[in-house]
Design a protein around this motif. Structure first.
Motif, PDB file in Angstrom:
ATOM      1  N   MET A   1      44.543  41.947  41.112  1.00 43.32           N
ATOM      2  CA  MET A   1      43.586  41.996  40.021  1.00 43.32           C
ATOM      3  C   MET A   1      42.252  41.353  40.396  1.00 43.32           C
ATOM      4  N   ILE A   2      42.347  40.223  41.129  1.00 44.05           N
ATOM      5  CA  ILE A   2      41.127  39.641  41.677  1.00 44.05           C
ATOM      6  C   ILE A   2      41.100  39.946  43.165  1.00 44.05           C
ATOM      7  N   SER A   3      39.946  40.370  43.614  1.00 47.30           N
ATOM      8  CA  SER A   3      39.841  40.661  45.031  1.00 47.30           C
ATOM      9  C   SER A   3      38.492  40.162  45.537  1.00 47.30           C
ATOM     10  N   VAL A   4      38.557  39.181  46.417  1.00 52.89           N
ATOM     11  CA  VAL A   4      37.341  38.617  46.994  1.00 52.89           C
ATOM     12  C   VAL A   4      37.300  38.993  48.463  1.00 52.89           C
ATOM     13  N   ARG A   5      36.162  39.516  48.904  1.00 51.97           N
ATOM     14  CA  ARG A   5      36.075  39.924  50.310  1.00 51.97           C
ATOM     15  C   ARG A   5      34.844  39.347  50.987  1.00 51.97           C
ATOM     16  N   GLU A   6      35.103  38.690  52.105  1.00 55.28           N
ATOM     17  CA  GLU A   6      34.025  38.203  52.983  1.00 55.28           C
ATOM     18  C   GLU A   6      32.936  37.456  52.230  1.00 55.28           C
ATOM     19  N   LEU A   7      33.339  36.622  51.295  1.00 57.76           N
ATOM     20  CA  LEU A   7      32.370  35.917  50.457  1.00 57.76           C
ATOM     21  C   LEU A   7      31.743  34.763  51.241  1.00 57.76           C
ATOM     22  N   LYS A   8      30.408  34.786  51.279  1.00 60.26           N
ATOM     23  CA  LYS A   8      29.693  33.739  52.018  1.00 60.26           C
ATOM     24  C   LYS A   8      28.656  33.087  51.144  1.00 60.26           C
ATOM     25  N   LYS A   9      28.494  31.802  51.348  1.00 59.76           N
ATOM     26  CA  LYS A   9      27.524  31.059  50.544  1.00 59.76           C
ATOM     27  C   LYS A   9      27.071  29.835  51.322  1.00 59.76           C
ATOM     28  N   SER A  10      25.764  29.606  51.359  1.00 57.69           N
ATOM     29  CA  SER A  10      25.313  28.345  51.946  1.00 57.69           C
ATOM     30  C   SER A  10      24.212  27.766  51.078  1.00 57.69           C
TER      31      SER A  10
ATOM     32  N   ILE B   1      37.024  41.628  39.776  1.00 57.95           N
ATOM     33  CA  ILE B   1      38.014  41.128  38.836  1.00 57.95           C
ATOM     34  C   ILE B   1      38.293  42.262  37.869  1.00 57.95           C
ATOM     35  N   ASP B   2      39.547  42.707  37.852  1.00 57.14           N
ATOM     36  CA  ASP B   2      39.917  43.849  37.022  1.00 57.14           C
ATOM     37  C   ASP B   2      39.007  45.031  37.399  1.00 57.14           C
ATOM     38  N   ASP B   3      38.273  45.597  36.447  1.00 57.28           N
ATOM     39  CA  ASP B   3      37.409  46.724  36.826  1.00 57.28           C
ATOM     40  C   ASP B   3      35.942  46.316  36.993  1.00 57.28           C
TER      41      ASP B   3
ATOM     42  N   LYS C   1      35.098  38.872  32.393  1.00 56.24           N
ATOM     43  CA  LYS C   1      36.497  38.906  32.797  1.00 56.24           C
ATOM     44  C   LYS C   1      37.093  37.515  32.985  1.00 56.24           C
ATOM     45  N   SER C   2      36.226  36.519  33.029  1.00 53.87           N
ATOM     46  CA  SER C   2      36.755  35.196  33.329  1.00 53.87           C
ATOM     47  C   SER C   2      36.176  34.162  32.365  1.00 53.87           C
ATOM     48  N   ALA C   3      36.806  33.015  32.326  1.00 54.91           N
ATOM     49  CA  ALA C   3      36.256  31.908  31.547  1.00 54.91           C
ATOM     50  C   ALA C   3      36.493  30.645  32.341  1.00 54.91           C
ATOM     51  N   MET C   4      35.631  29.697  32.130  1.00 57.52           N
ATOM     52  CA  MET C   4      35.652  28.501  32.971  1.00 57.52           C
ATOM     53  C   MET C   4      36.037  27.280  32.144  1.00 57.52           C
TER      54      MET C   4
ATOM     55  N   THR D   1      37.821  34.229  24.299  1.00 58.55           N
ATOM     56  CA  THR D   1      37.347  35.586  24.563  1.00 58.55           C
ATOM     57  C   THR D   1      38.383  36.429  25.295  1.00 58.55           C
ATOM     58  N   GLU D   2      39.597  35.916  25.377  1.00 64.88           N
ATOM     59  CA  GLU D   2      40.708  36.613  26.028  1.00 64.88           C
ATOM     60  C   GLU D   2      40.339  37.140  27.419  1.00 64.88           C
ATOM     61  N   PRO D   3      39.958  36.220  28.310  1.00 65.48           N
ATOM     62  CA  PRO D   3      39.578  36.641  29.650  1.00 65.48           C
ATOM     63  C   PRO D   3      40.806  37.036  30.470  1.00 65.48           C
ATOM     64  N   GLU D   4      40.551  37.798  31.539  1.00 62.45           N
ATOM     65  CA  GLU D   4      41.641  38.198  32.444  1.00 62.45           C
ATOM     66  C   GLU D   4      42.130  37.004  33.233  1.00 62.45           C
ATOM     67  N   VAL D   5      41.187  36.104  33.527  1.00 60.42           N
ATOM     68  CA  VAL D   5      41.552  34.950  34.349  1.00 60.42           C
ATOM     69  C   VAL D   5      40.809  33.715  33.841  1.00 60.42           C
TER      70      VAL D   5
END
Lengths: 237, 252
Positions: free
Chosen positions: B1-10, B61-63, B82-85, B157-161
């Motif tokens: 459902m969650i798919s993270v690819r090659e995520l980069k951050k500096s 995340i989801d769609d 899709k998410s809540a923190m 808000t009924e988030p997916e994650v």
């Protein structure tokens, strides 16, 4: 022999002076409302560091802070008609320059003056709102505008209230300068009545007390609003 | 459902926080993200909510899908929906009551009518045991109470994650248990959870999966059983030893 100080004369002229109080309050209220809007706009432009506009705003604030209010009034009074005439000549429009009441210039000048000071107050108050409040809004998908209106500004205003109250009080007192651009308000009335009898001192005492009382009332109003704003916070013991 | 690819951050040229993260999370998984400070756990979590802007890579995340190289406002909004923190420092709205904190997003974002928002809000507050404080402002609450409201707000808000950013680390020890209790309740309902936590009680008892980050990379990824019994890297076991130590001291 003429009295040195004439309390009876002083009191007898209070009603006449008071009859100009609505003019003073009107100018203060309208320019105060303008100032608040200008202040908020400028504060937001500078907070979000909007390109070019925020620099222009900084210049505006610097100019207002660095020049006397009286000078600003005179510049507005003489400058705006010149500007309008220029526009008329260049663009072929036909603003009736002479038809503008002097109080309009007074309101523009005082509004711009007070707006600059309020913008600094509001900007620092917005900056003082915890970054986490913004993040919580964004994480819930609230728009930047909803974030400001519903969460950030209500909190910023509570912080800003005491200095904003000071700005309003200053503004009320600065209306006493507008006689210099021929608007007849309370201070002007005092001068006129004074010159009729050469009892200026008595008349200035009268206006001084009226200003003082007005400011006291304003102070109380602000104290009340502040108390209401602080009800969300636990009192530190 | 969650798919993270090659995520980069500096944050600046020298300091790369995320050096290519690949992560797949299935619906209903409860993933604990652990690792030393500066490993990039919190940054990764915040990127999923776009509170932090990654430089490259993709997040799905989801769609909702976003490519970090060309994010649009629309994509960011879709992703956030899709998410809540749940924040370390709660970040409850100071100018809103407990109930208003929970209903705020329902009213402004989901456009749910006020009445039904409030019904839903009360229901959620009941679930986290905070209904009796509905009309109170956050500054009158204890840390544990604040975080329970924070969780109710995230659920609204009924988030997916739900993304938990060190939900118990700003709490006095006495409040940790009540927050963990609430998290346990949510976990039991099958909501997907990503949790950055140093709370080993949570990691051991609740997480279905552990992701160990080190220097901006995922070093280990497996069930708690695998990670605790035979970690692949020395660095992991080192970290776990330290974490276990803190567990023991918490138990004392």
């Amino acid at each position: 022999m003429q009295k040195i100080f004439d309390p009876a004369f002083m009191l007898s002229n209070v009603p006449e002076i008071l009859s100009y109080l609505p003019v003073t309050l009107g100018i203060a209220a309208i320019s105060g409302a303008c100032a608040l809007i200008i202040g908020l706009g400028v504060a937001l432009l500078r907070f979000y560091k909007v390109r070019i506009l925020s620099q222009l705003c900084a210049l505006y604030v610097s100019f207002i802070r660095g020049t006397p209010c009286l000078v600003q009034l005179l510049i507005a009074y003489y400058g705006i008609p010149v500007f309008l005439r220029f526009i008329n000549a260049e663009l072929g429009t036909s603003f009736n320059v002479n038809g503008i009441h002097a109080s309009v210039f007074a309101i523009i000048a005082l509004g711009l003056n007070s707006g600059a000071f309020m913008s600094e107050t509001l900007r620092s108050a917005i900056q003082a709102v915890d970054r986490g409040q913004f993040e919580a809004c964004y994480s819930l998908n609230m728009s930047p505008w909803q974030t400001l209106r519903r969460i950030v500004l209500p909190q910023a205003f509570v912080t800003a209230l005491p200095p904003l109250g000071n700005s309003f009080i200053s503004l009320l007192k600065e209306t006493s300068l507008v006689f210099s651009i021929s608007v007849v308000e309370m201070m002007a009335a005092a001068k006129i009545v004074g010159s009729r009898s050469f009892r200026f001192f008595e008349m200035y005492i009268v206006v001084a007390f009226i200003y003082w009382i007005c400011c006291l009332i304003l102070e109380q109003i602000f104290r009340y609003i502040e108390k209401r704003g602080l009800r969300t916070q636990r009192r530190e013991s | 459902m969650i798919s993270v690819r090659e995520l980069k951050k500096s944050y600046d040229r020298e300091h790369q926080v995320l050096r290519g993260i690949n992560l797949e999370v299935k619906k209903g998984e409860i993933v604990a993200m652990i690792g030393g400070s500066g490993a990039g756990k919190t940054t990764l979590l915040r990127c999923l909510n776009y509170l932090e802007t990654p430089e490259s890579g993709t997040i799905r995340i989801d769609d909702a899908f976003i490519d970090a190289q060309k994010p649009t406002r629309k994509h960011i909004r879709a992703l956030r929906s899709k998410s809540a923190m749940v924040f370390q420092h709660f970040n409850l709205f100071n100018n809103k009551t407990v109930l208003e904190n929970v209903t705020e997003a329902l009213i402004t974002v989901k456009k749910v009518p006020k009445k039904s928002s409030e019904d839903r809000g009360r229901e959620l507050l009941e679930q986290v045991g905070m209904l009796d404080k509905a009309a109170v402002y956050p500054s009158f609450l204890s840390g544990g109470q604040k975080q329970r409201v924070g969780i109710a707000r995230a659920l609204a808000t009924e988030p997916e994650v739900i993304l938990f950013d060190e939900p118990t680390s700003a709490l006095d020890p006495e409040w940790v248990a009540e927050v963990l209790g609430v998290m346990q309740k949510i976990a039991a309902r099958g909501i997907t959870m990503l949790v950055v936590s140093h709370e080993m009680r949570f990691v051991r008892s609740l997480a279905t999966r552990i992701v160990f980050l080190s220097e901006g990379r995922i070093l280990e990824d497996g069930t708690p059983e695998q990670i605790f019994r035979n970690p692949r890297y020395e660095r992991t076991s080192q970290f776990l030893r330290l974490a276990d130590l803190s567990l023991e001291s918490a138990a004392l």
